[in-house]
Design an enzyme around this catalytic site. Structure first.
Site, PDB file in Angstrom:
ATOM      1  N   ASP A 298       1.747   6.482  -4.691  1.00 22.95           N
ATOM      2  CA  ASP A 298       2.105   5.283  -3.940  1.00 22.95           C
ATOM      3  C   ASP A 298       0.906   4.651  -3.248  1.00 22.95           C
ATOM      4  O   ASP A 298       0.475   5.105  -2.193  1.00 22.95           O
ATOM      5  CB  ASP A 298       3.169   5.663  -2.890  1.00 22.95           C
ATOM      6  CG  ASP A 298       3.622   4.469  -2.076  1.00 22.95           C
ATOM      7  OD1 ASP A 298       4.181   4.680  -0.981  1.00 22.95           O
ATOM      8  OD2 ASP A 298       3.402   3.333  -2.520  1.00 22.95           O
TER       9      ASP A 298
ATOM     10  N   ASP B 167       1.169  -2.455  -4.875  1.00 24.83           N
ATOM     11  CA  ASP B 167       1.928  -1.296  -4.427  1.00 24.83           C
ATOM     12  C   ASP B 167       2.640  -0.575  -5.575  1.00 24.83           C
ATOM     13  O   ASP B 167       3.717  -0.988  -6.017  1.00 24.83           O
ATOM     14  CB  ASP B 167       2.961  -1.737  -3.377  1.00 24.83           C
ATOM     15  CG  ASP B 167       3.718  -0.570  -2.785  1.00 24.83           C
ATOM     16  OD1 ASP B 167       4.575  -0.808  -1.909  1.00 24.83           O
ATOM     17  OD2 ASP B 167       3.462   0.583  -3.195  1.00 24.83           O
TER      18      ASP B 167
HETATM   19  C1  LIG Z   1       8.119  -2.926   2.654  1.00 21.92           C
HETATM   20  C2  LIG Z   1       9.410  -2.968   1.889  1.00 21.92           C
HETATM   21  N1  LIG Z   1      10.525  -3.582   2.305  1.00 21.92           N
HETATM   22  N2  LIG Z   1      11.430  -3.426   1.344  1.00 21.92           N
HETATM   23  C3  LIG Z   1      12.768  -3.972   1.424  1.00 21.92           C
HETATM   24  C4  LIG Z   1      10.931  -2.679   0.336  1.00 21.92           C
HETATM   25  C5  LIG Z   1      11.629  -2.267  -0.915  1.00 21.92           C
HETATM   26  C6  LIG Z   1       9.630  -2.391   0.654  1.00 21.92           C
HETATM   27  C7  LIG Z   1       8.690  -1.601  -0.129  1.00 21.92           C
HETATM   28  C8  LIG Z   1       9.010  -0.123   0.058  1.00 21.92           C
HETATM   29  O1  LIG Z   1       9.787   0.260   0.927  1.00 21.92           O
HETATM   30  N3  LIG Z   1       8.356   0.680  -0.778  1.00 21.92           N
HETATM   31  C9  LIG Z   1       8.497   2.048  -0.796  1.00 21.92           C
HETATM   32  C10 LIG Z   1       9.691   2.714  -0.509  1.00 21.92           C
HETATM   33  C11 LIG Z   1       9.717   4.096  -0.539  1.00 21.92           C
HETATM   34  C12 LIG Z   1       8.561   4.805  -0.859  1.00 21.92           C
HETATM   35  C13 LIG Z   1       7.410   4.089  -1.144  1.00 21.92           C
HETATM   36  N4  LIG Z   1       7.394   2.738  -1.114  1.00 21.92           N
END
Ligand SMILES: Cc1nn(C)c(C)c1CC(=O)Nc1ccccn1
Length: 329
Positions: free
Chosen positions: A35, A219
């Site tokens: 990640d 990301d």
């Molecule tokens: C910042 C963000 N807001 N929202 C709705 C999402 C989906 C994100 C990105 C996010 O949560 N990514 C993540 C989740 C679990 C583990 C690693 N990366």
């Protein structure tokens, strides 16, 4: 020295990418989600409640001759999707793609949220963000890549994620044969822990790039391409059946639609995401309604170039030069 690890989509929707990591002596192999949007290496372990760990491969520090408890250290992380985990910390040998870090902070989970309990295909995350984002207290720990960087041939890694195929994370070298076009480089902003950058413009369906810049993060730990509403609307205005579906919390459309491509400019080059990669998956098995890989970032407050965008490119995460490289694949 270099490292090279294969990575595989976790399911038919390319929700996550799974990379095997060896921890401890003898090696305990755990499937982790790499990640670039976070900076903690945490795992399901012998310290995770049995009910939560059920179905997951776990790390047992007591079975590793090289494990050492990091006395007094703890960690706690909450991701943007409100998933979370926390626990205590060991150091141990961690090998990725044949490259070993002898004393890596391995964060052992004593608590994990429901989303992680249910996601049995992964045993944790390996953060590839900047060290400033690490949550260990009282002293922040370094990421595996940060620990490896000085010994790697070059202080950089590349992500080559693919749709329903095996891809790779390469450390210390760039295999340019993985790309079809030139690598465009642009400055990376690591101040928030993420790999932040600015795209110079975008276009839909192969039109000329406009000059509306998009600032966001690269990301690997996020499935979707999450951008501002004006960009999302400009795209889906070209998709006849597109509509916002409250229950799905996103834009859906007929799976039979021939979706336009989405392009963005970065580092003097253009990355084009074919429409096929934006048709992510049916909303339910057998449904003829499909969920879009491009969705709104309005509720997040940050634009995220997640896996849907990364799949179209070979991406160079160049720590040494604080820059990101993007090449069309
Ligand atoms: C910042 C963000 N807001 N929202 C709705 C999402 C989906 C994100 C990105 C996010 O949560 N990514 C993540 C989740 C679990 C583990 C690693 N990366």
């Amino acid at each position: 020295q270099t490292g090279s690890a294969n990575t595989n989509p976790s399911d038919s929707a390319d929700d996550e990418y799974i990379t095997n990591v060896s921890i401890g002596t003898p090696a305990q192999v755990l499937p982790l989600d790499f990640d670039t949007g976070s900076s903690d290496l945490w795992v399901f372990s012998s310290e995770t409640p049995k009910s939560s760990a059920s179905g997951h491969v776990t790390y047992s520090p007591s079975k590793s001759s090289t494990a050492k408890k990091l006395s007094g250290a703890s960690w706690s992380i909450t991701y943007g999707d409100h998933s979370s985990s926390s626990g205590d910390v060991y150091t141990d040998k961690v090998t990725v793609g044949g490259f070993s870090v002898s004393s890596q902070a391995v964060e052992s989970a004593t608590k994990v949220s429901t989303q992680f309990v249910q996601d049995t295909v992964i045993s944790g995350l390996l953060g590839l963000g900047f060290d400033v984002g690490n949550t260990v207290k009282p002293r922040a720990q370094k990421t595996w890549f940060s620990n490896a960087a000085n010994s790697l041939a070059q202080p950089l890694f590349t992500a080559d994620l693919k749709h329903q195929q095996t891809g790779s994370y390469n450390f210390g070298f760039i295999d340019t044969t993985l790309a079809k076009g030139p690598i465009g480089y642009t400055p990376a902003d690591g101040s928030e822990g993420y790999w932040g950058f600015t795209a110079t413009g975008y276009s839909v369906g192969g039109a000329k790039l406009n000059r509306n810049s998009i600032t966001g993060i690269a990301d690997t730990g996020t499935t979707l391409l999450l951008l501002d509403d004006d960009v999302v609307n400009a795209y889906y205005n070209n998709v006849e059946s597109a509509q916002y579906d409250d229950s799905q919390q996103g834009v859906v459309f007929d799976c039979s639609e021939d979706l336009p491509s989405f392009s963005f400019g970065v580092g003097g080059t253009t990355i084009t995401i074919p429409g096929s990669l934006i048709n992510l998956t049916p909303v339910s098995d057998g449904s003829s309604t499909c969920f879009g890989g491009l969705q709104s970032s309005a509720d997040i407050g940050i634009n995220i170039f997640g896996d849907v965008a990364l799949k179209a490119a070979l991406v160079v995460f160049d720590l040494g030069n604080e820059r990101l490289g993007w090449a069309q694949k």
